[in-house]
Scaffold this motif. Sequence first.
Motif, short mmCIF file in Angstrom:
data_model
loop_
_atom_site.label_atom_id
_atom_site.label_comp_id
_atom_site.label_asym_id
_atom_site.label_seq_id
_atom_site.Cartn_x
_atom_site.Cartn_y
_atom_site.Cartn_z
N ARG A 202 0.84 -1.19 0.00
CA ARG A 202 0.00 0.00 0.00
C ARG A 202 0.89 1.25 0.00
NH1 ARG A 202 -2.59 -1.01 6.06
NH2 ARG A 202 -0.63 -1.06 7.21
N LEU A 203 0.31 2.33 -0.48
CA LEU A 203 1.00 3.62 -0.62
C LEU A 203 0.11 4.73 -0.10
CD1 LEU A 203 2.26 3.24 -4.31
CD2 LEU A 203 3.70 3.11 -2.29
N GLY A 204 0.67 5.93 -0.06
CA GLY A 204 -0.13 7.10 0.21
C GLY A 204 -0.57 7.74 -1.10
N LYS A 205 -1.86 8.07 -1.19
CA LYS A 205 -2.35 8.81 -2.36
C LYS A 205 -2.87 10.14 -1.89
CE LYS A 205 -3.39 7.64 -6.37
NZ LYS A 205 -3.86 6.96 -7.60
N ILE A 206 -2.57 11.20 -2.65
CA ILE A 206 -3.03 12.55 -2.35
C ILE A 206 -4.00 12.99 -3.44
CG2 ILE A 206 -2.33 14.99 -2.19
CD1 ILE A 206 0.26 14.05 -0.89
N VAL A 207 -5.11 13.58 -3.03
CA VAL A 207 -6.08 14.16 -3.95
C VAL A 207 -6.23 15.63 -3.62
CG1 VAL A 207 -8.48 14.19 -4.74
CG2 VAL A 207 -7.33 12.00 -4.33
N ASN A 208 -5.97 16.49 -4.60
CA ASN A 208 -6.19 17.93 -4.46
C ASN A 208 -7.59 18.22 -4.97
OD1 ASN A 208 -6.32 20.78 -5.14
ND2 ASN A 208 -4.12 20.83 -4.76
N GLU A 209 -8.49 18.60 -4.06
CA GLU A 209 -9.88 18.83 -4.45
C GLU A 209 -10.04 20.04 -5.36
OE1 GLU A 209 -13.07 17.73 -1.45
OE2 GLU A 209 -11.46 18.51 -0.17
N THR B 17 3.08 2.13 3.30
CA THR B 17 2.95 3.24 4.25
C THR B 17 1.49 3.31 4.70
OG1 THR B 17 2.60 4.84 2.45
CG2 THR B 17 4.86 4.50 3.21
N HIS B 18 1.28 3.73 5.93
CA HIS B 18 -0.04 3.55 6.55
C HIS B 18 -0.38 4.70 7.49
CE1 HIS B 18 -2.35 1.94 10.14
NE2 HIS B 18 -3.21 1.80 9.16
N ARG B 19 -1.65 5.14 7.46
CA ARG B 19 -2.17 6.20 8.32
C ARG B 19 -1.28 7.43 8.28
NH1 ARG B 19 -1.60 8.64 12.66
NH2 ARG B 19 -3.37 9.83 13.42
N HIS B 20 -1.36 8.11 7.16
CA HIS B 20 -0.52 9.26 6.88
C HIS B 20 -1.03 10.49 7.63
CE1 HIS B 20 -0.63 6.39 3.55
NE2 HIS B 20 0.67 6.62 3.45
#
Length: 443
Positions: A114-121, A147-150
């Motif tokens: 798993r990875l961290g994903k970022i979404v810019n609204e 990576t987990h629980r960013h």
Amino acid sequence: MSTSTLFSQELWQVRQVTNQAQNHAMDNNQNFSPDDAWIVYDTRPNEGGIGENAIIEKVNVANGKTEVIYKTKNADKHGPGVGAVSYHPKKNEVVFIHGLPPTSQENPYAMHRRLGKIVNESTKKAYWMDSRDIDAPFTAGALRGGTHRHQWSGDGDWLGYTYNDALMYELEEKTGDTYNLRTVGVSARNIKSPKISASTGENFQGEWYSVLVVKVVPNPRPGSGEISKAYSDWWVGEKGYQKPNGSWQRARAFLGDLVTSKGENLTEVFLVDVPEDISVEGDEGPLAGTSTTMPMPPAGATVRRLTFTEGNKYPGVTTEFRHWVTSSMDGAFLSYLAKDNEGIDQVFVIPVNGGTPKQVSFHTSPVQSTVRWHPKKREFAYVCNNQVYVNRVDAAMNPGKSIAVSEVFETAPFAINYSNDGNKIAFNKDVEGRVQIFVAERP
């Protein structure tokens, strides 16, 4: 000291914000949008069901309207899975766990996949935060697993998280020896992630530079302070903590498992200083790791143990249920749960610069949640007796009177968190088998 001296009641206005026949899991994150108008959550089917969840949503605090922020493609019971979402402190931007796509019965969602994903609204851009490279030669600035629980830093330019390594998982599966250890990592927005080889479908190109900051070992030497597991981590302060010399230091607090000089397993509170330049290799080994070792911390990532509880009647930090060490927003204090002399889980506070912990809750039943701190003052909230409480500490860590701000519920509230203005506390609560979101508003 009488009970009336320790406790009082000042009920805030509590209302249920979500009602849909699904779960709305906040997962002890930063769930309020920067303007406090929205609360973000995931819709996992059960507590451990991130792998089965496809949707990140938000709910309007005022009117209960919901909107989907992100939905995975080709989701099934094997993944990819999304969850544990958190709002940027200043921008309409969220980060969350995203399992590796595609998934299958042979390669499902997992801690090391798993990875961290970022979404810019605002821009609608969605991108991988951390890079993943599991092919030798490995790449400094990329990691090799999950990576987990960013968690965002106060300025939003860093993310901290727990981590499990795919190569160490595979090595443990092959040898039967212990290699798959959890630890703590950080990523920096302002250091560009290196270019990753895409020779397999298991590698992903992220945009932030990522490292691990705590070395863990499978068999800590008794009394050495070596750590076998680092977890339940939290940024210290909004901008770090102030050292005795007046300088400010970025840092991450965490719980660490060790072995005492008597050979007993124990969990204590630790802190790791995070250097501003995390791209410089330290003395422990390569930032990228090797095929038989974890990635190692950068130069300047100094770990410090804060609690020494071997001599207590009930030594160690509470581990009967999951909770996080947390920090006051001025970076002066850390809070955690431990048993008092009656064997009851209570809130304890310790100075970040070191010192003696102080018990700051005095209930006759156990505290039931992670402690959350007000964003601007030394007020903190927690759950006990199925109620939400708030209290304060002064500069000497002396507590005030614990104030019950909610009624006693049939089931315990959980995943509490303050709004950015400090005037609301959101929490999850089970309602007819569904996890719903409630908000308590200060009078």
